[in-house]
Design an enzyme around this catalytic site. Structure first.
Site, PDB file in Angstrom:
ATOM      1  N   LYS A   7       0.851  -1.183   0.000  1.00 43.86           N
ATOM      2  CA  LYS A   7       0.000   0.000   0.000  1.00 43.86           C
ATOM      3  C   LYS A   7       0.894   1.243   0.000  1.00 43.86           C
ATOM      4  CE  LYS A   7      -3.810   1.983   2.761  1.00 43.86           C
ATOM      5  NZ  LYS A   7      -4.617   1.814   3.994  1.00 43.86           N
ATOM      6  N   SER A  66      -9.554   1.779   3.239  1.00 45.49           N
ATOM      7  CA  SER A  66      -8.730   2.531   2.335  1.00 45.49           C
ATOM      8  C   SER A  66      -7.714   1.696   1.553  1.00 45.49           C
ATOM      9  CB  SER A  66      -7.990   3.608   3.121  1.00 45.49           C
ATOM     10  OG  SER A  66      -7.081   3.012   4.040  1.00 45.49           O
ATOM     11  N   SER A  76      -9.556  -0.575   7.537  1.00 44.79           N
ATOM     12  CA  SER A  76      -9.059  -0.414   6.169  1.00 44.79           C
ATOM     13  C   SER A  76      -8.307  -1.607   5.600  1.00 44.79           C
ATOM     14  CB  SER A  76      -8.159   0.821   6.087  1.00 44.79           C
ATOM     15  OG  SER A  76      -8.936   1.995   6.059  1.00 44.79           O
TER      16      SER A  76
END
Lengths: 505, 105
Positions: free
Chosen positions: A80, A155, A179
């Site tokens: 990420k 997210s 997330s």
């Protein structure tokens, strides 16, 4: 080569160790898939094919020289974009960091590099990890591989889309209020939020420091456990890092997959989709959840309802605590030391340049949260908002502590709904926040929680959440593995194997 | 602690003041948008006021730890050229910044 991109990471590790496949070939297979599909899916913000192949070839050369390599050596991976990577562009999904190449590696990135994993690229995310759909990314829309008109969760939606879509064998996500778990749930992956403090936060671009935690997103429970073990453990560079041995996770997953849960005491949280608390929950989600609870019973678990009244206030407490910490953390983006600087014409002073930089560099959700956090922390409102939220946090922790006297794990749906259509909630922050309803209590209490697939509703994945006491991450993996094995056996295939069949239909 | 009473939603002026405190040069359109949205969010988060919290201590952190120290030994810093390469403006081996004082103080 397409078989390689649907193979579990654990099996890829075995093939690499046995010399049945080279890391270069494996990496190339993934890069080919990225080249073919990522324009449509939008999982990545940055891919460096040459660098990936170079590190793959180094692993292959080391292996050919007879070097002793770890079990992860040569397996590709996606990170990420909140994870700082030396020399590799890192944006946290924000324009304010566009083009920034960090001068150091996050601890978890360094550990994965040292383990010989091959970095495919950095995945898309909601800006500064604020969001539940990845639509708050300043760069691109990410689509759910199960239905390109729907969101991949957030997210960590770039990571979920990459792994579910076969563009990475596994990925790292971060979880502040859900997330990792919510995007895993809506894309049919396994996602685990570790015990707070058990994975180093050094080099993660901070959103809410008392909540942020990195963890694995994978196709199977065993893969998630293997990736988790590779990043866990004490780090002197993170002052909240717990100095305790890493729990044995992969072994717990293997033991769990044998399917015997006799004696396990399971609590079903009433406040998360139970009687009187079903508003906002889709019928299909509640049905899959109920079936999975029954499956736990059939595996020998003792199931009972558990009431945790303070969980009703988890959402308001979280949306005060996280924005408050964010308003403080994001003060570092001042246009001075790194990233964007706007309006520095020689006339304007620092304050003006700072305000113009932040206005242009931050997107609407980030601004909303900074303003909200500034309000909640301001004199005259602190006690009623931030201080009160911290006390609610104590009440939530007490509910968990009381529950652990009677049960070993608590379970709930991971999210109240399946993936929703792109655009459906972008203008309604409250509706967006509701996606985190079930994941917030574990975040606020700092306890471990896993999401494991538990079936489809309207053809879209549903996630089942297992929460355990602090440092008992192994229980999450054991229970999730038992569920996964029983469901795979009943279906005759892995959960994600349903995806190409459905897409072709 | 009771829910703070809000006669009306967060005003445009309040949002403008908070944006200034946050160093955000928001536009007029954003002020209109945020005032409405933040009012709705504040109504939702104000629910924390419902909790009975007499004698409840606040939790600042999930892991109870205080004063974590490391050995007081010098470690190498990041290389200057690498750090300056990431800065928005550099001059003479330093980060160049806009002025911090007005012409007339």
């Amino acid at each position: 080569m397409s078989e390689l991109t649907t193979t579990d990471a654990a099996e890829l590790g075995r093939l690499l160790t046995a010399g049945e496949v080279s890391s270069a070939d494996l990496t190339r297979a993934y890069l080919d898939r990225i080249a073919a599909d990522d324009d449509a899916i939008g999982a990545y913000l940055h891919v460096d094919a040459e660098a990936a192949l170079r590190s793959a070839e180094q692993v292959d050369a080391a292996r050919a020289d007879g070097g002793v390599l770890g079990p992860l050596a040569g397996i590709p991976l996606a990170l990420k974009d909140v994870v700082v990577t030396e020399g590799v562009p890192t944006t946290s999904g924000s324009k304010i960091l566009e083009g920034w190449r960090p001068p150091y590696d996050a601890t978890l990135a360094a550990r994965l590099k040292n383990a010989g994993t091959v970095l495919l690229g950095k995945t898309n995310m909601d800006e500064f990890a604020m969001g539940s759909s990845t639509e708050n990314s300043a760069y691109r829309v990410t689509r759910n591989p199960w239905d390109h008109d729907r969101i991949p969760g957030g997210s960590s939606g770039g990571s979920s889309a990459a792994v579910a879509g076969g563009l990475a064998p596994w990925a790292i996500g971060t979880d502040t209020g859900g997330s990792i778990r919510q995007p895993a749930a809506v894309t049919g992956l396994v996602g685990h939020k570790p015990t707070y403090g058990s994975v180093s936060r050094f080099g993660l671009i901070a959103f809410s420091s008392s909540l942020d935690q990195a963890g694995p997103m994978a196709r199977t429970v065993l893969d998630a456990a293997l990736l988790h073990e590779a990043i866990a453990g004490h780090d002197p560079l993170d002052s909240t890092s717990i100095n305790a041995p890493v729990p044995v996770l992969a072994e717990s997953a293997r033991r769990g997959a044998e399917g015997d849960l006799a004696g396990l005491r399971v609590g079903v949280v009433t406040e998360l989709g139970g009687d009187g608390h079903t508003e906002g929950y889709e019928a299909g989600v509640l049905a899959r959840f109920a079936e999975t609870v029954a499956l736990l019973e059939s595996l020998g678990a003792e199931v009972r309802p558990v009431s945790c009244p303070a969980f009703d206030l988890a959402l308001p407490a979280y949306y005060l605590i996280a924005p408050s910490e964010a308003s403080s953390n994001l003060a570092r983006f001042d246009g001075v030391r790194y990233g964007l600087r706007v309006g520095d014409d020689g006339d304007r002073d620092l304050d003006e340049v700072m305000a113009l930089t932040r206005e242009q560099g931050f997107g609407p959700e980030v601004k909303r949260r900074i303003i909200l956090g500034t309000y909640a922390l301001s004199s005259g409102y602190y006690d009623a908002y931030y201080g009160q939220a911290q006390k609610v946090r104590t009440l939530i922790t007490r509910d968990f502590t009381t529950a652990w006297e009677d049960v070993d794990v608590l379970v709930s749906p991971t999210s109240p709904t399946v993936a929703w259509p792109v655009g459906a909630r972008v203008d309604d922050p409250i509706a967006m926040y509701a996606a985190d309803l079930c994941t917030l209590p574990a975040s606020l209490a700092g306890i471990p929680a896993i999401s494991v697939p538990c079936g489809l509703s309207d053809g879209l994945p549903v996630g089942f959440q297992v929460m355990a006491p602090a440092l008992a991450d192994d229980r999450c993996y054991q229970v999730a593995a038992a569920l996964e094995a029983a469901q795979d056996a009943a279906r005759g295939s892995r959960f994600l194997d349903q995806l190409p069949v459905r897409s072709a239909a | 602690m009771s829910t703070p009473s809000r006669k009306d939603r967060l005003t445009r002026d309040e949002v403008a003041h908070l944006a200034h405190l946050s160093r955000l040069a928001v536009t007029e359109e954003e002020l209109d948008l945020f005032a409405g949205q933040l009012g709705a969010v504040l109504d939702a988060v104000a629910q924390v006021g419902k909790a009975e919290v007499a004698d409840v201590q606040p939790t600042t952190h999930a892991v109870p730890m205080t004063n974590v120290f490391r050995e007081d030994v010098a470690r190498p810093s990041l290389p200057r050229d690498v750090v300056l390469a990431g800065a928005p403006a550099a001059e003479d081996g330093r980060i160049r910044v806009p002025r911090i004082l007005g012409e007339e103080a």
